[in-house]
Write a protein that holds these residues in place. Structure first.
Motif, mmCIF file in Angstrom:
data_model
loop_
_atom_site.group_PDB
_atom_site.id
_atom_site.type_symbol
_atom_site.label_atom_id
_atom_site.label_comp_id
_atom_site.label_asym_id
_atom_site.label_seq_id
_atom_site.Cartn_x
_atom_site.Cartn_y
_atom_site.Cartn_z
ATOM 1 N N THR A 1 26.631 35.934 -43.944
ATOM 2 C CA THR A 1 27.052 35.846 -45.428
ATOM 3 C C THR A 1 28.521 35.978 -45.479
ATOM 4 O OG1 THR A 1 25.085 36.919 -45.932
ATOM 5 C CG2 THR A 1 26.574 36.908 -47.475
ATOM 6 N N VAL A 2 29.274 36.931 -44.913
ATOM 7 C CA VAL A 2 30.581 37.150 -44.968
ATOM 8 C C VAL A 2 31.309 35.936 -44.308
ATOM 9 C CG1 VAL A 2 32.483 38.463 -44.107
ATOM 10 C CG2 VAL A 2 30.480 39.798 -45.088
ATOM 11 N N ARG A 3 30.734 35.488 -43.378
ATOM 12 C CA ARG A 3 31.394 34.314 -42.439
ATOM 13 C C ARG A 3 31.338 33.094 -43.352
ATOM 14 N NH1 ARG A 3 30.630 38.014 -38.926
ATOM 15 N NH2 ARG A 3 31.830 38.050 -36.839
ATOM 16 N N SER A 4 30.147 32.887 -43.941
ATOM 17 C CA SER A 4 29.895 31.859 -44.766
ATOM 18 C C SER A 4 30.912 31.805 -46.312
ATOM 19 C CB SER A 4 28.431 31.640 -45.601
ATOM 20 O OG SER A 4 27.551 31.393 -44.457
ATOM 21 N N ALA B 1 20.415 37.786 -56.430
ATOM 22 C CA ALA B 1 21.736 37.319 -57.016
ATOM 23 C C ALA B 1 22.402 36.730 -55.615
ATOM 24 C CB ALA B 1 22.554 38.039 -57.541
ATOM 25 N N PRO B 2 22.851 35.390 -55.748
ATOM 26 C CA PRO B 2 23.488 34.901 -54.663
ATOM 27 C C PRO B 2 24.886 35.625 -54.397
ATOM 28 C CG PRO B 2 23.102 33.105 -56.321
ATOM 29 C CD PRO B 2 22.827 34.555 -56.702
ATOM 30 N N ARG B 3 25.298 35.629 -52.990
ATOM 31 C CA ARG B 3 26.546 36.379 -52.559
ATOM 32 C C ARG B 3 27.480 35.201 -52.345
ATOM 33 N NH1 ARG B 3 23.815 40.571 -48.453
ATOM 34 N NH2 ARG B 3 22.058 41.489 -49.902
ATOM 35 N N ASN B 4 28.649 35.545 -52.740
ATOM 36 C CA ASN B 4 29.669 34.519 -52.516
ATOM 37 C C ASN B 4 31.062 35.393 -52.332
ATOM 38 O OD1 ASN B 4 30.772 35.075 -55.388
ATOM 39 N ND2 ASN B 4 29.313 33.641 -56.036
ATOM 40 N N ALA B 5 32.546 34.658 -52.206
ATOM 41 C CA ALA B 5 33.699 35.158 -52.176
ATOM 42 C C ALA B 5 34.072 36.221 -53.315
ATOM 43 C CB ALA B 5 34.647 34.111 -51.920
ATOM 44 N N GLU B 6 33.485 35.622 -54.463
ATOM 45 C CA GLU B 6 33.932 36.681 -55.655
ATOM 46 C C GLU B 6 33.199 37.809 -55.520
ATOM 47 O OE1 GLU B 6 34.073 36.200 -60.481
ATOM 48 O OE2 GLU B 6 33.581 34.589 -59.208
ATOM 49 N N THR B 7 31.765 37.952 -55.494
ATOM 50 C CA THR B 7 30.940 39.013 -55.313
ATOM 51 C C THR B 7 31.238 40.021 -54.225
ATOM 52 O OG1 THR B 7 29.047 38.007 -54.050
ATOM 53 C CG2 THR B 7 28.988 37.918 -56.680
#
Length: 308
Positions: free
Chosen positions: A75-78, A288-294
């Protein structure tokens, strides 16, 4: 049939004593991770035994914590594409960064001891390479360790941070955003246990950044941090058998170590090219999706950090 590399006698003793490893139970635990991965539609993960056992060993065979780390690893790498794009060891730019020797796992360590990493921030030109490009190469070295370095996996790693020749331009690359990503990668997305950090040539201008980083690392991971006022102090903490000759040791010369790692990365080129297919599809995640902002949104002390 389980396909993992046998540990040395010394490391197997450490794994059983400190990591709660029970060799007879390994096949069952690996299969449990594979069964879980098959049900996680958002995860595109490697499933080979040697890769998965690193996560089990990192968390003393806690299945739930191992699952969380596998998810976080991808997740973090993506969420940081600047560190995931172009991980081809043959690319000219990546080869140039590797030649700087910014980060080097040292070839020698104790039979059952941790792997020692030499990190020299001042070795690269921040006007030529971005901090993310440099950290990308460091993450590639960590991926090799995950797959091939039993000392790093079982006994953890010790980092030497030599800040000699670090300039204001280097200093300014460590923005709050970069720091947060760096700490999250180290603590939540790398299945390698960091035991100690040894700072050498720490300039007074870096104390704000250093104190912040030390607070975050010690509070969340318990890593031990040491500051050495001179080379002799470092030599008392790290055996001369393992330090490079440039640091007064008997562990080889830095140019030779760089060349060895250039060859190692090239030998793993197909692995890195194949690795591009792995990651997460956040649209398929349960919840909930995880992305750079979250993941990296500014919170708490990050909002208050000031650079002098």
């Amino acid at each position: 049939m389980v396909t993992i590399r046998p540990l040395s006698v010394e490391l197997q003793e450490v794994a059983c004593r400190e990591l709660s490893e029970v060799p007879e139970r390994i096949p069952r635990d690996l299969q449990a991770l594979k069964d879980w991965l098959a049900k996680e539609a958002h995860l595109r993960s490697r499933t080979d035994d040697q890769f998965l056992i690193t996560f089990l060993r990192n968390f003393r065979y806690s299945l739930e914590k191992s699952k969380e780390m596998i998810d976080s690893y991808y997740t973090v790498r993506s969420a940081i594409p600047e560190m995931r794009n172009d991980r081809d060891p043959a690319s000219e730019r990546n080869r140039e960064i590797m030649k700087t020797g910014y980060s080097l796992p040292l070839p020698k360590c104790a039979p059952a001891g941790p792997r020692i990493y030499l990190n020299r921030i001042g070795a690269y030109d921040p006007n030529k390479f971005s901090i993310y490009e440099v950290l990308k190469i460091a993450s590639m070295l960590n991926d090799v360790a995950i797959m091939e370095d039993d000392n790093a996996v079982v006994s953890g790693h010790v980092d030497i941070m030599d800040l000699k020749d670090m300039t204001t331009a280097h200093y300014m690359t460590f923005t709050p955003t970069v720091l947060k990503k760096l700490i999250m990668i180290a603590q939540q997305a790398t299945p390698l246990y960091q035991k100690e950090i040894h700072y050498l040539n720490l300039p007074s201008t870096m104390m704000t950044l250093f104190n912040f980083f030390r607070k975050m690392m010690t509070e969340k991971s318990g890593v031990k941090i040491f500051v050495h006022s001179n080379l002799e102090s470092l030599q008392e903490a790290i055996s001369l058998d393992y330090l490079p000759s440039e640091y007064g040791g008997r562990g080889g010369e830095i140019p030779d170590i760089i060349e060895q790692w250039q060859k190692k990365l090239m030998d793993k080129r197909q692995w890195f090219l194949e690795d591009e297919q792995y990651g997460t599809d956040e649209m398929k995640r349960k919840g909930a999706p995880r992305n750079a902002e979250t993941l990296f949104g500014f919170e708490g002390s990050f909002r208050q950090l000031e650079f002098d």
